[in-house]
Write an enzyme that holds these catalytic residues in place. Structure first.
Site, mmCIF file in Angstrom:
data_model
loop_
_atom_site.group_PDB
_atom_site.id
_atom_site.type_symbol
_atom_site.label_atom_id
_atom_site.label_comp_id
_atom_site.label_asym_id
_atom_site.label_seq_id
_atom_site.Cartn_x
_atom_site.Cartn_y
_atom_site.Cartn_z
ATOM 1 N N ASP A 1 0.828 -1.221 0.000
ATOM 2 C CA ASP A 1 0.000 0.000 0.000
ATOM 3 C C ASP A 1 0.861 1.270 0.000
ATOM 4 O O ASP A 1 1.985 1.264 0.505
ATOM 5 C CB ASP A 1 -0.898 -0.032 1.247
ATOM 6 C CG ASP A 1 -2.047 0.947 1.141
ATOM 7 O OD1 ASP A 1 -2.300 1.460 0.027
ATOM 8 O OD2 ASP A 1 -2.687 1.203 2.165
ATOM 9 N N TRP B 1 2.701 8.024 -2.323
ATOM 10 C CA TRP B 1 4.135 8.207 -2.627
ATOM 11 C C TRP B 1 4.275 9.101 -3.865
ATOM 12 O O TRP B 1 5.083 10.023 -3.889
ATOM 13 C CB TRP B 1 4.769 6.840 -2.882
ATOM 14 C CG TRP B 1 6.239 6.845 -3.153
ATOM 15 C CD1 TRP B 1 7.240 6.668 -2.236
ATOM 16 C CD2 TRP B 1 6.893 7.020 -4.430
ATOM 17 N NE1 TRP B 1 8.465 6.716 -2.858
ATOM 18 C CE2 TRP B 1 8.279 6.936 -4.204
ATOM 19 C CE3 TRP B 1 6.433 7.235 -5.717
ATOM 20 C CZ2 TRP B 1 9.222 7.058 -5.226
ATOM 21 C CZ3 TRP B 1 7.358 7.365 -6.748
ATOM 22 C CH2 TRP B 1 8.740 7.287 -6.488
ATOM 23 N N HIS C 1 2.973 3.285 -8.785
ATOM 24 C CA HIS C 1 2.909 1.826 -9.011
ATOM 25 C C HIS C 1 4.210 1.335 -9.657
ATOM 26 O O HIS C 1 4.706 0.262 -9.337
ATOM 27 C CB HIS C 1 1.710 1.479 -9.884
ATOM 28 C CG HIS C 1 0.389 1.814 -9.241
ATOM 29 N ND1 HIS C 1 0.085 1.466 -7.946
ATOM 30 C CD2 HIS C 1 -0.704 2.476 -9.706
ATOM 31 C CE1 HIS C 1 -1.134 1.891 -7.640
ATOM 32 N NE2 HIS C 1 -1.628 2.516 -8.687
ATOM 33 N N LEU D 1 11.641 -20.213 -3.347
ATOM 34 C CA LEU D 1 10.515 -19.378 -2.902
ATOM 35 C C LEU D 1 9.329 -19.504 -3.853
ATOM 36 O O LEU D 1 9.508 -19.501 -5.075
ATOM 37 C CB LEU D 1 10.984 -17.904 -2.898
ATOM 38 C CG LEU D 1 9.910 -16.855 -2.640
ATOM 39 C CD1 LEU D 1 9.630 -16.716 -1.153
ATOM 40 C CD2 LEU D 1 10.326 -15.494 -3.203
ATOM 41 N N ARG E 1 -5.519 -2.062 8.348
ATOM 42 C CA ARG E 1 -6.684 -2.907 8.079
ATOM 43 C C ARG E 1 -6.283 -3.991 7.085
ATOM 44 O O ARG E 1 -5.269 -3.893 6.404
ATOM 45 C CB ARG E 1 -7.866 -2.074 7.556
ATOM 46 C CG ARG E 1 -7.552 -1.281 6.321
ATOM 47 C CD ARG E 1 -8.753 -0.523 5.772
ATOM 48 N NE ARG E 1 -8.294 0.405 4.764
ATOM 49 C CZ ARG E 1 -8.004 1.679 4.967
ATOM 50 N NH1 ARG E 1 -8.199 2.220 6.149
ATOM 51 N NH2 ARG E 1 -7.542 2.442 3.992
#
Ligand code: FPP
Length: 257
Positions: free
Chosen positions: A36, A41, A53, A147, A210
């Site tokens: 987020d 930014w 983004h 990963l 949240r």
């Protein structure tokens, strides 16, 4: 085994650098991140939101690499929620383009680093170019053993639960599943995250506290870590801090010590 990392401790605006110890024997198996703060930014820099983004993709690169180096087994990134379609169409389009560019550009390095590139969410609603890149990326990396990078796309926790109910209902109707067998383990198998451990640690930068419809079924005993840093500024030192805090929590899972 302990590893020492140099990070700013306690206060993000404090210039004092401290060393923290990360216990390499207690690395969270599954870390999930709500990426987020890209829009704010960009606004702080008088840039269009899409530039936020774009900068967010750079942060993804660093965090995936570091998670992989630390031995994290699953990294789930909340990249596009079922509610994000409400955004202006040019922003949605830019996010979809960034996804395609990211997969095309990063595939080789991720594959060389033994990363499995997976997705969760209903990708059938994404543009066909995104679907193709995601499916190809998975098919070409599914035999890797490092990963698992799990991209949450058109993902919503409630939507996932409704989908699981419907799949369970279909399987009961076709006698693949008996209603007496339904328990937490069975329900987990009908989630997108089937065969993955629940997230140990959920990270949300940008000051919001949240869940925003993220991993609602899976987060029952996840540890949460919040930070005021906006996602494009989130770097490996922040990941180390989150892991360090996680390692100093007392996880009792409802029991007593
Ligand atoms: C939330 O910040 C961020 C998103 C909804 C998108 C996250 C996407 C990326 C980081 C890049 C694309 C993804 C991949 C996998 C290549 P926000 O826009 O809500 O920020 P704000 O709350 O400050 O407005």
């Amino acid at each position: 085994m302990l590893s020492f990392f140099k990070v700013k401790k306690n206060n993000e605006n404090n210039d004092e650098n401290d060393k923290i110890e990360i216990d390499m024997n207690n690395i969270p198996k599954h870390i999930a991140i709500i990426m987020d703060g890209n829009g704010r930014w960009a606004r702080e820099r008088n840039l269009p939101r899409t530039m936020g983004h774009k900068a967010g993709v750079e942060a993804i690169r660093e965090i995936v690499k570091e998670a992989s180096t630390l031995g994290v087994k699953y990294l789930t990134l909340y990249a596009f929620s079922t509610e994000n379609w409400k955004r202006p169409s040019d922003e949605v389009g830019a996010l979809m383009n960034l996804l395609v560019q990211y997969l095309k550009k990063e595939f080789k390095e991720l594959n060389n680093n033994n990363v499995i590139i997976k997705h969760i969410g209903d990708i059938s609603k994404l543009p066909s170019a995104c679907q193709k890149e995601l499916i190809d990326a998975y098919n070409n990396t599914k035999n890797n053993t490092g990963l698992t990078l799990n991209l949450a796309l058109n993902y919503g926790g409630r939507n996932e639960i409704v989908r699981a109910f419907n799949l369970i209902y279909e399987d009961i109707k076709s006698h693949k599943l008996s209603e007496e067998c339904i328990d937490e383990t069975v329900i987990s198998k009908y989630m997108y995250t089937s065969n993955m451990p629940d997230p140990d640690l959920i990270i949300r930068p940008s000051g919001e506290q949240r869940l925003s419809n993220f991993l609602l079924w899976q987060c029952a005993y996840s540890e949460f870590w919040y930070s005021n840093i906006k996602w494009p500024d989130f770097g490996k030192k922040d990941l180390h801090k989150a892991i360090y805090d996680y390692q100093n929590r007392d996880r009792r899972f409802g029991g007593v010590k």
